[in-house]
Design a protein around this motif. Sequence first.
Motif, short mmCIF file in Angstrom:
data_model
loop_
_atom_site.label_atom_id
_atom_site.label_comp_id
_atom_site.label_asym_id
_atom_site.label_seq_id
_atom_site.Cartn_x
_atom_site.Cartn_y
_atom_site.Cartn_z
N UNK A 114 -85.98 96.05 -32.29
CA UNK A 114 -84.65 95.52 -32.00
C UNK A 114 -83.55 96.49 -32.41
N UNK A 115 -82.39 96.33 -31.76
CA UNK A 115 -81.20 97.12 -32.09
C UNK A 115 -80.03 96.14 -32.26
N UNK A 116 -78.88 96.61 -32.69
CA UNK A 116 -77.73 95.71 -32.82
C UNK A 116 -77.24 95.10 -31.50
N UNK A 117 -77.68 95.60 -30.34
CA UNK A 117 -77.29 95.00 -29.07
C UNK A 117 -78.49 94.31 -28.39
N UNK A 118 -79.57 94.11 -29.13
CA UNK A 118 -80.77 93.46 -28.58
C UNK A 118 -80.67 91.95 -28.63
N UNK A 119 -81.29 91.33 -27.63
CA UNK A 119 -81.59 89.90 -27.66
C UNK A 119 -83.09 89.82 -27.98
N UNK A 120 -83.42 89.25 -29.11
CA UNK A 120 -84.80 89.06 -29.53
C UNK A 120 -85.34 87.83 -28.80
N UNK A 121 -86.32 88.03 -27.93
CA UNK A 121 -86.82 86.96 -27.09
C UNK A 121 -88.09 86.35 -27.70
N UNK A 122 -88.05 85.04 -27.87
CA UNK A 122 -89.19 84.23 -28.29
C UNK A 122 -89.91 84.80 -29.52
N UNK A 123 -89.19 85.02 -30.61
CA UNK A 123 -89.83 85.58 -31.80
C UNK A 123 -90.95 84.71 -32.35
N UNK A 124 -90.90 83.41 -32.04
CA UNK A 124 -91.94 82.49 -32.53
C UNK A 124 -93.31 82.79 -31.92
N UNK A 125 -93.34 83.47 -30.80
CA UNK A 125 -94.63 83.79 -30.15
C UNK A 125 -95.42 84.84 -30.90
N UNK A 126 -94.72 85.63 -31.72
CA UNK A 126 -95.40 86.73 -32.43
C UNK A 126 -95.07 86.74 -33.92
N UNK A 127 -94.55 85.63 -34.43
CA UNK A 127 -94.14 85.53 -35.84
C UNK A 127 -93.19 86.65 -36.25
N UNK A 128 -92.27 86.98 -35.36
CA UNK A 128 -91.29 88.02 -35.62
C UNK A 128 -90.11 87.43 -36.39
N UNK A 129 -89.62 88.15 -37.37
CA UNK A 129 -88.42 87.76 -38.09
C UNK A 129 -87.29 88.61 -37.53
N UNK A 130 -86.42 88.00 -36.68
CA UNK A 130 -85.37 88.78 -36.03
C UNK A 130 -84.32 89.26 -37.02
N UNK A 131 -84.13 90.55 -37.07
CA UNK A 131 -83.11 91.17 -37.92
C UNK A 131 -82.38 92.22 -37.11
N UNK A 132 -81.13 92.44 -37.48
CA UNK A 132 -80.36 93.52 -36.88
C UNK A 132 -80.33 93.42 -35.35
N UNK A 133 -80.05 92.22 -34.83
CA UNK A 133 -79.97 92.07 -33.38
C UNK A 133 -78.74 91.24 -33.02
#
Length: 146
Positions: A114-133
């Motif tokens: 992810x980057x500061x201009x990213x949309x983190x899509x469906x983080x629950x599908x991969x147990x991703x902790x969205x940061x800096x997006x």
Amino acid sequence: MILIAHRGNTNGPNELFENKPEYLTNAIDKGFFIETDLWYLNNKLYLGHDNPQYEINIDFLLNLKEKLFCHCKNIQALSYIINNYPQIECFYHDIEECVLTSKNKIWTYPGKELTPISICVMPERVDQIPKNCFGICTDFPYNYSS
């Protein structure tokens, strides 16, 4: 960080209501942005994931444009929106790791960087902790609200 209700979902997937116009506006009324699936066929606009289900007019999208991300499901929808309604944020993707939206956000596949201009899509599908997006698109936006 903005929270985007994937197909209007706010408390998990709900295939019976996803992409229905009133379901989408309900998610906005709850304070979320929305992502919806858009088709353009035979000079008509439709919402629906696997196929065009709900015919809409362009005014529906224009009225929601401040809180809307349109996932164009066919190239005709992408072309129609970009060429005629640039104020509506849209994108087209299939399996790419990321794609650029029409307003320069990076729509990012689950689990990818992810980057500061990213949309983190469906983080629950991969147990991703969205940061800096910039935002999160999810079926569970309440899980990410503070």
